[in-house]
Design a protein around this motif. Structure first.
Motif, mmCIF file in Angstrom:
data_model
loop_
_atom_site.group_PDB
_atom_site.id
_atom_site.type_symbol
_atom_site.label_atom_id
_atom_site.label_comp_id
_atom_site.label_asym_id
_atom_site.label_seq_id
_atom_site.Cartn_x
_atom_site.Cartn_y
_atom_site.Cartn_z
ATOM 1 N N ALA A 1 0.871 -1.114 -0.068
ATOM 2 C CA ALA A 1 -0.133 0.205 -0.002
ATOM 3 C C ALA A 1 0.699 1.177 0.016
ATOM 4 O O ALA A 1 0.458 2.293 -0.531
ATOM 5 C CB ALA A 1 -0.880 0.012 1.242
ATOM 6 N N MET A 2 1.943 1.309 0.453
ATOM 7 C CA MET A 2 3.104 2.347 0.450
ATOM 8 C C MET A 2 3.702 2.475 -0.656
ATOM 9 O O MET A 2 4.105 3.718 -0.957
ATOM 10 C CB MET A 2 3.914 2.083 1.894
ATOM 11 N N ALA A 3 3.834 1.498 -1.337
ATOM 12 C CA ALA A 3 4.831 1.550 -2.675
ATOM 13 C C ALA A 3 4.432 2.668 -3.557
ATOM 14 O O ALA A 3 5.312 3.310 -4.133
ATOM 15 C CB ALA A 3 4.761 0.231 -3.422
ATOM 16 N N ASP B 1 7.503 4.283 10.998
ATOM 17 C CA ASP B 1 6.489 3.889 11.303
ATOM 18 C C ASP B 1 5.219 4.840 11.744
ATOM 19 O O ASP B 1 4.170 4.968 11.169
ATOM 20 C CB ASP B 1 6.429 2.957 12.750
ATOM 21 N N VAL B 2 5.382 5.754 12.763
ATOM 22 C CA VAL B 2 4.759 6.885 13.338
ATOM 23 C C VAL B 2 5.194 8.188 13.213
ATOM 24 O O VAL B 2 6.391 8.215 13.604
ATOM 25 C CB VAL B 2 4.006 6.526 14.498
ATOM 26 N N LEU C 1 7.927 9.232 4.395
ATOM 27 C CA LEU C 1 6.609 8.367 4.336
ATOM 28 C C LEU C 1 6.559 7.839 5.655
ATOM 29 O O LEU C 1 7.709 7.261 6.520
ATOM 30 C CB LEU C 1 6.705 7.094 3.480
ATOM 31 N N CYS C 2 5.378 7.583 6.040
ATOM 32 C CA CYS C 2 5.176 6.822 7.384
ATOM 33 C C CYS C 2 3.595 5.999 7.093
ATOM 34 O O CYS C 2 3.062 6.298 6.511
ATOM 35 C CB CYS C 2 5.035 7.703 8.639
ATOM 36 N N VAL C 3 3.660 5.113 8.277
ATOM 37 C CA VAL C 3 2.462 4.220 8.141
ATOM 38 C C VAL C 3 1.281 5.051 8.758
ATOM 39 O O VAL C 3 0.108 5.139 8.112
ATOM 40 C CB VAL C 3 2.625 3.062 8.985
ATOM 41 N N PRO D 1 1.925 10.347 4.589
ATOM 42 C CA PRO D 1 1.582 9.051 5.634
ATOM 43 C C PRO D 1 0.574 8.154 4.850
ATOM 44 O O PRO D 1 -0.376 8.645 3.801
ATOM 45 C CB PRO D 1 0.750 9.713 6.740
ATOM 46 N N LEU D 2 0.588 6.941 5.217
ATOM 47 C CA LEU D 2 -0.369 5.777 4.389
ATOM 48 C C LEU D 2 -1.558 6.058 4.973
ATOM 49 O O LEU D 2 -2.707 6.204 4.348
ATOM 50 C CB LEU D 2 0.136 4.517 4.728
#
Length: 185
Positions: free
Chosen positions: A57-59, A122-123, A148-150, A170-171
């Protein structure tokens, strides 16, 4: 994927993340701030299918022209490995402090000098850790303009990074998680 299908997939992933990695309780952050909920990146990293799905999903969020993905210890390391596998981009690993033995490196893995590097974590809350790692990478000669982060929690990180020339993507944001909408975390 169509917009409704994409929204449904994001909602499903958000629900799985909330179920697996969002915990409630009293949590003290390194800066002393106390939260009543916490995104436990270790629970995400420990679930191979969820980690794979998050990386997939992040790609698409990785900016065109990126050359290296850099994961911040410790939560960003499993994410950057999974994202590297999903995108085919090489990875670098960032320590908060240089290693005190062996190579004594702060940046491990793929060389970053002169390359366009995307930070992965991550966050993001206040953004302080990403900012510190941006400085480390820039001193090493990397070109850093994206992170980028989740999960983004709205505690000022986006603004802090933008003020230093880094765009945060962010995702998910805190409000995307089902328990956040219900006031549970």
């Amino acid at each position: 994927m169509t917009a409704p299908a994409e929204a449904e997939a994001t909602a499903s992933l958000a629900g799985r993340l909330a179920h697996t990695a969002c915990v409630t309780g009293r949590f003290t952050l390194p800066d002393g701030q106390v939260l009543d909920s916490y995104f436990d990146e270790y629970r995400l990293a420990a679930d191979p299918q969820l980690l794979h799905d998050v990386a997939d999903a992040m790609a698409p969020l990785v900016p065109d022209g990126s050359e290296v993905l850099a994961g911040i210890e410790l939560g960003g390391v499993p994410l950057v490995v999974a994202l590297s596998a999903a995108t085919g981009l090489p990875a670098a690993f960032l320590r908060r402090l240089p290693k005190s033995y062996g190579s004594q490196q702060q940046i491990e893995g793929t060389p970053v000098d002169g390359r366009r590097v995307v930070l992965v974590d991550d966050v993001v809350r206040s953004g302080g850790q990403l900012l510190a790692m941006t400085r480390t990478l820039r001193i090493a000669g990397a070109r850093v303009a994206d992170a980028l982060c989740v999960l983004e929690r709205p505690l000022g990180g986006r603004t802090l990074l933008a003020d230093r020339g880094v765009t945060l993507t962010p995702l998910l944001t805190e409000t995307d998680l089902p328990t956040a909408k219900e006031g549970l975390w």
